[in-house]
Design a protein around this motif. Structure first.
Motif, mmCIF file in Angstrom:
data_model
loop_
_atom_site.group_PDB
_atom_site.id
_atom_site.type_symbol
_atom_site.label_atom_id
_atom_site.label_comp_id
_atom_site.label_asym_id
_atom_site.label_seq_id
_atom_site.Cartn_x
_atom_site.Cartn_y
_atom_site.Cartn_z
ATOM 1 N N UNK A 117 -64.621 28.833 -24.917
ATOM 2 C CA UNK A 117 -63.158 28.826 -24.882
ATOM 3 C C UNK A 117 -62.698 28.773 -23.424
ATOM 4 N N UNK A 118 -61.503 28.234 -23.154
ATOM 5 C CA UNK A 118 -61.013 28.171 -21.777
ATOM 6 C C UNK A 118 -60.713 29.553 -21.233
ATOM 7 N N UNK A 119 -61.031 29.752 -19.973
ATOM 8 C CA UNK A 119 -60.735 31.022 -19.318
ATOM 9 C C UNK A 119 -59.654 30.790 -18.251
ATOM 10 N N UNK A 120 -59.923 31.100 -17.010
ATOM 11 C CA UNK A 120 -58.886 31.030 -15.984
ATOM 12 C C UNK A 120 -59.226 30.037 -14.883
ATOM 13 N N UNK A 121 -58.342 29.909 -13.912
ATOM 14 C CA UNK A 121 -58.504 28.941 -12.827
ATOM 15 C C UNK A 121 -57.919 29.510 -11.544
ATOM 16 N N UNK A 122 -58.010 28.766 -10.469
ATOM 17 C CA UNK A 122 -57.420 29.194 -9.203
ATOM 18 C C UNK A 122 -56.449 28.122 -8.720
ATOM 19 N N UNK A 123 -55.341 28.577 -8.177
ATOM 20 C CA UNK A 123 -54.273 27.669 -7.735
ATOM 21 C C UNK A 123 -54.114 27.755 -6.219
ATOM 22 N N UNK A 124 -53.455 26.752 -5.665
ATOM 23 C CA UNK A 124 -53.164 26.707 -4.231
ATOM 24 C C UNK A 124 -51.692 26.349 -4.063
ATOM 25 N N UNK A 125 -51.014 27.014 -3.143
ATOM 26 C CA UNK A 125 -49.588 26.750 -2.930
ATOM 27 C C UNK A 125 -49.267 26.745 -1.438
ATOM 28 N N UNK A 126 -48.555 25.718 -1.024
ATOM 29 C CA UNK A 126 -48.047 25.650 0.349
ATOM 30 C C UNK A 126 -46.525 25.632 0.284
ATOM 31 N N UNK A 127 -45.913 26.597 0.933
ATOM 32 C CA UNK A 127 -44.457 26.702 0.986
ATOM 33 C C UNK A 127 -43.991 26.265 2.379
ATOM 34 N N UNK A 128 -43.224 25.199 2.418
ATOM 35 C CA UNK A 128 -42.781 24.663 3.699
ATOM 36 C C UNK A 128 -41.547 25.407 4.213
ATOM 37 N N UNK A 129 -41.311 25.270 5.501
ATOM 38 C CA UNK A 129 -40.181 25.943 6.142
ATOM 39 C C UNK A 129 -38.873 25.323 5.663
ATOM 40 N N UNK A 130 -37.900 26.178 5.366
ATOM 41 C CA UNK A 130 -36.593 25.708 4.918
ATOM 42 C C UNK A 130 -35.893 24.928 6.027
ATOM 43 N N UNK A 131 -35.057 23.959 5.673
ATOM 44 C CA UNK A 131 -34.402 23.108 6.684
ATOM 45 C C UNK A 131 -33.676 23.890 7.767
ATOM 46 N N UNK A 132 -33.004 24.990 7.400
ATOM 47 C CA UNK A 132 -32.229 25.735 8.403
ATOM 48 C C UNK A 132 -33.106 26.442 9.429
ATOM 49 N N UNK A 133 -34.416 26.501 9.157
ATOM 50 C CA UNK A 133 -35.324 27.159 10.104
ATOM 51 C C UNK A 133 -36.336 26.192 10.722
ATOM 52 N N UNK A 134 -36.107 24.902 10.568
ATOM 53 C CA UNK A 134 -37.093 23.904 10.996
ATOM 54 C C UNK A 134 -37.343 23.907 12.500
ATOM 55 N N UNK A 135 -36.402 24.428 13.269
ATOM 56 C CA UNK A 135 -36.564 24.428 14.725
ATOM 57 C C UNK A 135 -37.237 25.693 15.259
ATOM 58 N N UNK A 136 -37.570 26.607 14.373
ATOM 59 C CA UNK A 136 -38.243 27.821 14.827
ATOM 60 C C UNK A 136 -39.653 27.496 15.320
ATOM 61 N N UNK A 137 -40.085 28.106 16.397
ATOM 62 C CA UNK A 137 -41.486 27.931 16.826
ATOM 63 C C UNK A 137 -42.424 28.432 15.736
ATOM 64 N N UNK A 138 -43.578 27.800 15.594
ATOM 65 C CA UNK A 138 -44.529 28.157 14.534
ATOM 66 C C UNK A 138 -44.865 29.643 14.525
ATOM 67 N N UNK A 139 -44.995 30.234 15.706
ATOM 68 C CA UNK A 139 -45.394 31.630 15.789
ATOM 69 C C UNK A 139 -44.311 32.579 15.292
ATOM 70 N N UNK A 140 -43.085 32.097 15.216
ATOM 71 C CA UNK A 140 -41.976 32.944 14.768
ATOM 72 C C UNK A 140 -41.659 32.776 13.285
ATOM 73 N N UNK A 141 -42.296 31.817 12.631
ATOM 74 C CA UNK A 141 -42.002 31.559 11.220
ATOM 75 C C UNK A 141 -42.633 32.657 10.351
ATOM 76 N N UNK A 142 -41.790 33.279 9.543
ATOM 77 C CA UNK A 142 -42.232 34.304 8.603
ATOM 78 C C UNK A 142 -42.146 33.747 7.185
#
Length: 418
Positions: free
Chosen positions: A363-388
């Motif tokens: 029978x089928x059991x479980x799996x693993x997923x991957x998700x990438x959440x991109x920076x919102x447009x209003x924060x696109x100019x933030x330096x990478x190190x400051x992105x939370x």
């Protein structure tokens, strides 16, 4: 009549990054009249009361507070009970759990998040037990986690954990959600899947202090995604099977988290013929019958990786090059309409299951997923190190999730075996 406020809290009808969809929304009305204490009531039709406010932009993970000086069109008195908010699965009532807060300015460093409630070590140990059961049953997930971690000794952060439930006899979303609500999680948004006869709610985690070094369930607390089968929409024979086992379970729905952490069903094992009958009508139903409250999947937050695998396209390529099959439904990479939520997943593992009539089948059991959440447009100019994390796209998307559900389907499992 004094000043009244309409608070659109982090409820299941609110898209934290976009528009409120009237038909899907459950909104909180916070009333304050002449010094009387705050009262809360829920409505499902916003535009019928305030047409001018039927579409509202909100900031990520925030709520919007409207100060309304004129309420001549507001019905009075407000209703005190809302049976229409209860689903067949007795899902979470938002009436007493949503917050009335003010709109967050874009200049504020972080949106308000409720604090963790209870003993964090206990909560994480329960999550750890759920994870252990999941990894022991699903060798693909265990191997993928080890593989990703081996690249630059990377730290794994979970985007979310997911569970499936039966929306009947109190075995729906609320049965699993209660554990997370008790520790400070907040209900956020409802998603519906009419073709699959499903609905889902996701929950945002509470605020905790130190998560800079932990990995997996010991890292940042994950979102929680819980779905339920709308049993009342199934055929009478399918309903009969599902009701039979949830009724056999008695009060097992009160111990959903325990069942998940221990890896046991709260009902007796079904007949193989019953599993087959459900599978012909709903593969989700058949999966839930034999897996119960087990973790359906964990999701790696790819953008929190430090290696080149933080790009989900590179991660997908890496996973496939190492011999793992990815869910191809709608394409390997699932992309939200706004282009800011990218998801993919492996095909579920299969496990040998002995049914009550002595038949043993895969029978089928479980799996693993991957998700990438991109920076919102209003924060696109933030330096990478400051992105939370709160600068990134939050929430889920029906189109993506609908295809991710197929990770346990017969079509995908057959393709994996080919």
């Amino acid at each position: 009549m004094g000043m009244e406020g309409l608070a659109l809290g982090p409820t299941c009808g609110l898209k934290s990054h976009g528009k409120i969809r009237d038909k899907a929304a459950s909104l909180l009305i916070c009333r304050h009249i002449s010094g009387k204490k705050m009262e809360a009531a829920a409505v499902t039709s916003f535009s019928s009361i305030f047409p001018l406010y039927s579409t509202i932009r909100t900031t990520p993970r925030s709520s919007t507070f409207l100060s309304l000086r004129s309420l001549t069109s507001f019905p009075s008195p407000l209703p005190t009970s809302f049976p229409h908010l209860s689903s067949p699965g007795n899902s979470v009532s938002l009436l007493n759990r949503s917050l009335c807060t003010a709109t967050r300015s874009h200049m504020e460093p972080e949106p308000p998040v409720p604090p963790f409630q209870g003993a964090e070590s206990f909560f994480r140990n329960v999550l750890g037990s759920m994870e252990t059961v999941y990894l022991n049953r699903n060798p693909t997930a265990k191997s993928v986690l080890e593989l990703v971690r081996s690249v630059d000794n990377d730290r794994i952060c979970y985007d979310h954990l997911a569970f499936r439930t039966f929306g009947v006899n109190g075995y729906g979303i609320d049965s699993m959600a209660q554990f997370f609500l008790d520790f400070g999680y907040e209900p956020r948004e409802e998603l519906r899947f009419p073709a699959k006869k499903l609905r889902a709610l996701w929950f945002s985690p509470p605020r905790i202090s130190h998560t800079d070094t932990g990995t997996g369930v010991h890292g940042p607390l994950p979102r929680i995604f819980i779905s339920e089968l709308l049993v009342d929409q199934m055929s009478p024979p399918a309903q009969e099977i599902i009701r039979k086992y949830t009724e056999i379970s008695g009060s097992g729905n009160k111990h959903a988290a325990l069942a998940s952490a221990q890896g046991f069903l709260t009902w007796e094992k079904p007949l193989y013929s019953e599993f087959q009958q459900l599978a012909r009508e709903s593969e989700y139903a058949a999966w839930t019958l034999v897996n119960g409250y087990a973790v359906n999947h964990v999701t790696i937050s790819t953008h929190q990786l430090k290696s080149h695998l933080r790009n989900i396209k590179m991660l997908n390529q890496f996973i496939e090059e190492n011999g793992f099959k990815l869910n191809s439904e709608g394409g390997v990479l699932k992309v939200s309409p706004d282009g800011l939520l990218l998801q993919s997943s492996t095909v579920a593992d299969s496990v040998s299951f002995q049914f009550s009539d002595g038949v043993t089948e895969s029978v089928p059991c479980s799996y693993i997923e991957f998700a990438e959440r991109l920076v919102l447009p209003q924060y696109k100019d933030l330096p990478d190190k400051e992105v939370k994390e709160y600068h990134r796209r939050d929430g889920f998307e029906v189109g993506n999730a609908d295809k991710i559900f197929e990770s346990t389907s017969k079509d995908q499992l057959t393709r994996r075996a080919a």
